[in-house]
Design a protein around this motif. Structure first.
Motif, PDB file in Angstrom:
ATOM      1  N   VAL A  10      -7.458   4.450  -0.784  1.00  0.00           N
ATOM      2  CA  VAL A  10      -7.447   5.421  -1.873  1.00  0.00           C
ATOM      3  C   VAL A  10      -8.141   6.712  -1.440  1.00  0.00           C
ATOM      4  O   VAL A  10      -7.664   7.821  -1.722  1.00  0.00           O
ATOM      5  CB  VAL A  10      -8.109   4.829  -3.129  1.00  0.00           C
ATOM      6  CG1 VAL A  10      -8.205   5.889  -4.224  1.00  0.00           C
ATOM      7  CG2 VAL A  10      -7.318   3.628  -3.635  1.00  0.00           C
TER       8      VAL A  10
ATOM      9  N   VAL B 209      -5.796  -2.149  -8.069  1.00  0.00           N
ATOM     10  CA  VAL B 209      -5.754  -2.656  -6.701  1.00  0.00           C
ATOM     11  C   VAL B 209      -6.818  -3.735  -6.591  1.00  0.00           C
ATOM     12  O   VAL B 209      -8.008  -3.449  -6.767  1.00  0.00           O
ATOM     13  CB  VAL B 209      -6.029  -1.542  -5.671  1.00  0.00           C
ATOM     14  CG1 VAL B 209      -5.642  -2.006  -4.278  1.00  0.00           C
ATOM     15  CG2 VAL B 209      -5.277  -0.278  -6.033  1.00  0.00           C
TER      16      VAL B 209
ATOM     17  N   SER C 272     -10.083  -0.081  -8.626  1.00  0.00           N
ATOM     18  CA  SER C 272     -10.211  -0.970  -7.482  1.00  0.00           C
ATOM     19  C   SER C 272     -11.183  -2.080  -7.852  1.00  0.00           C
ATOM     20  O   SER C 272     -12.287  -1.807  -8.344  1.00  0.00           O
ATOM     21  CB  SER C 272     -10.736  -0.189  -6.270  1.00  0.00           C
ATOM     22  OG  SER C 272     -11.019  -1.069  -5.200  1.00  0.00           O
TER      23      SER C 272
ATOM     24  N   TYR D 283       0.822  -1.208   0.000  1.00  0.00           N
ATOM     25  CA  TYR D 283       0.000   0.000   0.000  1.00  0.00           C
ATOM     26  C   TYR D 283       0.861   1.265   0.000  1.00  0.00           C
ATOM     27  O   TYR D 283       0.465   2.300  -0.542  1.00  0.00           O
ATOM     28  CB  TYR D 283      -0.958  -0.011   1.190  1.00  0.00           C
ATOM     29  CG  TYR D 283      -2.191  -0.870   0.966  1.00  0.00           C
ATOM     30  CD1 TYR D 283      -2.371  -1.573  -0.223  1.00  0.00           C
ATOM     31  CD2 TYR D 283      -3.182  -0.980   1.938  1.00  0.00           C
ATOM     32  CE1 TYR D 283      -3.490  -2.356  -0.431  1.00  0.00           C
ATOM     33  CE2 TYR D 283      -4.315  -1.762   1.736  1.00  0.00           C
ATOM     34  CZ  TYR D 283      -4.459  -2.445   0.546  1.00  0.00           C
ATOM     35  OH  TYR D 283      -5.580  -3.210   0.335  1.00  0.00           O
TER      36      TYR D 283
ATOM     37  N   ASP E 293     -14.030   2.722  -8.355  1.00  0.00           N
ATOM     38  CA  ASP E 293     -14.121   1.714  -7.298  1.00  0.00           C
ATOM     39  C   ASP E 293     -15.012   0.562  -7.746  1.00  0.00           C
ATOM     40  O   ASP E 293     -16.059   0.782  -8.371  1.00  0.00           O
ATOM     41  CB  ASP E 293     -14.696   2.348  -6.022  1.00  0.00           C
ATOM     42  CG  ASP E 293     -14.622   1.398  -4.834  1.00  0.00           C
ATOM     43  OD1 ASP E 293     -13.663   0.605  -4.772  1.00  0.00           O
ATOM     44  OD2 ASP E 293     -15.526   1.435  -3.983  1.00  0.00           O
TER      45      ASP E 293
ATOM     46  N   LYS F 211      -9.079  -1.464   0.382  1.00  0.00           N
ATOM     47  CA  LYS F 211      -8.680  -0.792  -0.867  1.00  0.00           C
ATOM     48  C   LYS F 211      -9.336   0.580  -0.992  1.00  0.00           C
ATOM     49  O   LYS F 211      -8.669   1.585  -1.228  1.00  0.00           O
ATOM     50  CB  LYS F 211      -9.068  -1.667  -2.063  1.00  0.00           C
ATOM     51  CG  LYS F 211      -8.474  -3.059  -2.064  1.00  0.00           C
ATOM     52  CD  LYS F 211      -8.844  -3.826  -3.310  1.00  0.00           C
ATOM     53  CE  LYS F 211     -10.346  -4.062  -3.439  1.00  0.00           C
ATOM     54  NZ  LYS F 211     -10.875  -4.962  -2.399  1.00  0.00           N
ATOM     55  N   THR F 212     -10.655   0.609  -0.855  1.00  0.00           N
ATOM     56  CA  THR F 212     -11.392   1.867  -1.021  1.00  0.00           C
ATOM     57  C   THR F 212     -10.988   2.888   0.027  1.00  0.00           C
ATOM     58  O   THR F 212     -10.774   4.067  -0.264  1.00  0.00           O
ATOM     59  CB  THR F 212     -12.905   1.606  -0.950  1.00  0.00           C
ATOM     60  OG1 THR F 212     -13.270   0.670  -1.959  1.00  0.00           O
ATOM     61  CG2 THR F 212     -13.687   2.899  -1.132  1.00  0.00           C
TER      62      THR F 212
ATOM     63  N   THR G 273     -14.564   9.762  -6.326  1.00  0.00           N
ATOM     64  CA  THR G 273     -14.639   8.542  -7.115  1.00  0.00           C
ATOM     65  C   THR G 273     -15.612   8.748  -8.264  1.00  0.00           C
ATOM     66  O   THR G 273     -16.701   9.284  -8.076  1.00  0.00           O
ATOM     67  CB  THR G 273     -15.114   7.355  -6.255  1.00  0.00           C
ATOM     68  OG1 THR G 273     -14.208   7.194  -5.155  1.00  0.00           O
ATOM     69  CG2 THR G 273     -15.130   6.070  -7.067  1.00  0.00           C
TER      70      THR G 273
ATOM     71  N   ASN H 189     -12.984  -5.448  -6.360  1.00  0.00           N
ATOM     72  CA  ASN H 189     -13.296  -6.326  -5.239  1.00  0.00           C
ATOM     73  C   ASN H 189     -13.363  -7.773  -5.706  1.00  0.00           C
ATOM     74  O   ASN H 189     -13.800  -8.053  -6.819  1.00  0.00           O
ATOM     75  CB  ASN H 189     -14.647  -5.955  -4.617  1.00  0.00           C
ATOM     76  CG  ASN H 189     -14.524  -4.839  -3.610  1.00  0.00           C
ATOM     77  OD1 ASN H 189     -13.462  -4.617  -3.046  1.00  0.00           O
ATOM     78  ND2 ASN H 189     -15.608  -4.104  -3.417  1.00  0.00           N
TER      79      ASN H 189
END
Length: 673
Positions: A399, A387, A470, A351, A438, A395-396, A412, A472
């Motif tokens: 950022v 990511v 990002s 990170y 995201d 992650k979210t 975002t 998930n």
């Protein structure tokens, strides 16, 4: 040698309002070829007067030219490649152009800023903007008191990008040719007088790039009636979406309320009377920065200044505020300890690598441009960061926190904007402001993201942003062509999904941290990076430069020793590590229990045959294989020998990739265990 040069006055074919005495439609100018030479900015030297017709994208270069050259008289008409129909389109176009021009002047040092405005108010400089569609033309008219005259026409806008030599552009000059001078002066004068409005500027200084609709040039003459000649849709110009998307997005925001006040188009015309102008001026348009496409970040490395969404972005810092940010970021990274399950130390290091990329991302456009110009490896300067990993791995939150530490807000972009056209538009409009998406889906990434990442051509703008995607839940794989061109951050370390109380407590703590961030650490980082970058030479290792600067700032201002994760990271160490996940998957596939002496002894397995490693596996009812080979470097696979359910690997390349030699299967696995 005779040369017939075609000058495309396409607007004349569609519009009859330019009654040029040499006719209408496609014109053919007869000329003689004398010689050709490499472009040099000296082409503009030695003249006292310059008149320019160019596109709005050239605003920065126009301002710099006016600042660098001592023209006693300067006039520029900003054109548009698309078709201007109806008042809402003209308002949107003029609003964007005026905002860009004001922002460019604001980016100059104070003395230069004031000097430009003094020239405007002394009548030495004039800026105009179109209110009608015209020819796809770029035109430069130069003259001086000694009777020297030069006409320059061609494909190149007055922009650093067009004149850099990296694009296939052509310019044609006519020196002291009275016929050419008269012809093109008539063309320019008709456009200026019949199709443009003057841009008004404040006398002392510009403090805000954004203007209201009522301040656009077409609205400045409240007593005049404007008749807009509309082009039938079937005959309208077709432009690349990238070039017109910013203006179209602003027009989409303006359309509902402006259209309510403006009259409909009748018989190909829209008449805007003084009464209608007053009605439009009273409209207060409530819009978000994203809707109006006003979010952007611009850096002038020459004088180390910056602009954020039309406002000066101060690079002045206070030591106490820098220390505050450093302590908060240290606390934020410590929050992973004791809360996350898995390899927390690796998570922190990865990170921090992402932080080093994100902080540096506003400069990557410069390095990529320089790398292309010098024929260097542009892959080393990735403009995309991906990511991905398990849910709940932060992650979210990471950022959002990093963006807050940079610009004071987390922004975002909606997932529905993740299309090729929208990505191109964001690439142009956000300038150096990072674009964050995201939870990008697998299908959207494959449809739109892959081709964008693979495209190594320079966008048609000098400043463009980095993208953070990002994702998930771990996708099955990323192709090697994406992995080597992106900053890849992968983790399986995450918060325990069952402990909701822990998640809520940690989230509350993080929100409190964000409120304390001042942005001063990032401003100091920017100043230091600008001081270490060279305009003509690529840094030996940008990641080492960025991470080393961050490590020094964070550890030095916090008064303590830098933690293990906050250390300088080299590009080579990162590049070798980004394939760790692929290595672990290959090792799992080539496990000892799956080894078979020869093919045919089992329905699936692997074996070693001299200089090759052979892997075979069955397919399911849908024809899919259990192992996805797409993310394995292509240099490892013998494509000619591989077929169907059988994959053949080059043994030497595989050994080099895995970092060990392959003997017998048992000896190999004893080594790894």
């Amino acid at each position: 040698m005779g040369l017939r040069m075609l000058q495309s006055d396409r607007a004349n074919a569609n519009q009859g309002e330019f009654a040029l005495d040499d006719g209408t439609g496609l014109r053919v100018v007869c000329a003689n070829f004398v010689d050709e030479q490499k472009f040099d900015w000296d082409l503009f030297s030695g003249y006292q007067e310059l008149r320019v017709l160019t596109y709005s994208a050239s605003v920065n270069a126009i301002i710099r030219m006016l600042d660098d050259y001592s023209f006693e008289s300067f006039e520029c008409v900003f054109g548009y490649e698309g078709t201007l129909r109806e008042i809402k389109n003209i308002l949107a176009f003029q609003k964007v152009v005026v905002g860009d021009m004001r922002a460019a002047i604001m980016g100059l040092e104070d003395e230069r800023h004031i000097r430009i405005l003094e020239k405007v108010h002394a009548g030495q400089a004039h800026f105009r903007v179109l209110r009608k569609s015209i020819a796809h033309a770029k035109l430069y008219l130069l003259s001086n008191g000694d009777g020297q005259r030069r006409v320059i026409i061609g494909s190149a806008n007055l922009s650093e990008q067009a004149f850099s030599g990296t694009q296939s552009e052509t310019l044609v000059t006519f020196d002291n040719d009275s016929s050419a001078w008269e012809h093109y002066c008539r063309m320019y004068d008709e456009i200026r007088n019949s199709a443009s409005d003057e841009i008004l500027l404040p006398e002392d200084r510009i403090t805000n790039a954004e203007i209201e609709v009522s301040d656009t040039p077409i609205m400045s003459d409240a007593s005049g009636t404007v008749v807009i000649e509309t082009t039938p849709a079937a005959e309208s110009q077709v432009s690349a979406p990238v070039q017109i998307e910013r203006i179209e997005r602003v027009a989409a925001v303006l359309a509902p309320r402006v259209s309510a006040a403006a009259p409909p188009v009748r018989r190909g015309k829209q008449t805007i009377t003084p009464e209608i102008k007053r009605e439009i001026s009273r409209i207060q348009i409530v819009k978000s920065a994203e809707q109006a496409d006003s979010r952007y970040f611009s850096i002038n490395r020459t004088n180390c200044s910056a602009i954020l969404t039309g406002e000066p972005f101060s690079l002045e810092t206070e030591d106490r505020a820098v220390r505050t940010d450093a302590e908060i970021l240290l606390d934020y990274f410590r929050s992973y300890e004791g809360a996350f399950e898995g390899d927390v130390a690796s998570l922190q290091r990865d990170y921090f690598t992402l932080m080093s990329w994100l902080y540096f991302s506003p400069f990557l456009c410069d390095l990529r441009s320089l790398a292309l110009l010098q024929d260097r490896d542009v892959i080393r300067y990735p403009s995309f960061a991906i990511v991905f990993g398990k849910s709940n791995c932060g992650k979210t939150s990471l950022v959002d926190t990093l963006m807050t530490s940079m610009f004071g807000l987390a922004h975002t972009v909606e997932k529905r904007s993740f299309t090729t056209a929208q990505l191109r538009g964001l690439q142009h409009s956000y300038r150096r402001f990072p674009v964050i998406f995201d939870d990008v889906g697998r299908r959207a990434f494959n449809s739109h993201g892959r081709e964008m990442i693979k495209d190594e051509l320079q966008p048609a703008v000098a400043e463009y942003p980095g993208f953070v995607l990002s994702m998930n839940a771990e996708p099955q794989s990323f192709p090697d062509e994406v992995v080597k061109r992106s900053m890849m951050i992968y983790t399986t370390t995450a918060l325990p999904a069952h402990d909701e109380g822990l998640r809520q407590r940690l989230q509350g703590r993080i929100q409190e941290m964000r409120r304390g961030l001042t942005g001063h650490l990032y401003r100091r980082y920017l100043v230091e990076i600008v001081g270490q970058l060279n305009e003509e030479r690529l840094p030996e290792d940008w990641l080492a430069l960025s991470s080393g600067t961050l490590s020094r700032l964070i550890s030095g201002t916090s008064g303590g020793k830098a933690p293990a994760w906050c250390k300088k990271t080299t590009w080579l160490s990162y590049a070798e590590k980004r394939y760790d996940r692929v290595k672990s998957r290959l090792l799992s596939l080539l496990r000892e229990s799956a080894y078979v002496r020869s093919e045919g002894e089992a329905s699936s397995g692997w074996t070693v045959d001299s200089d090759r490693v052979i892997v075979w596996e069955p397919r399911d009812v849908f024809g899919r294989r259990g192992f996805d080979w797409e993310d394995v470097p292509s240099t490892l696979i013998d494509e000619d020998a591989s077929s169907g359910s059988r994959t053949v690997l080059h043994r030497v390349n595989l050994e080099k990739f895995l970092g060990t030699r392959l003997g017998s299967a048992r000896a190999w696995w004893m080594f790894w265990s």
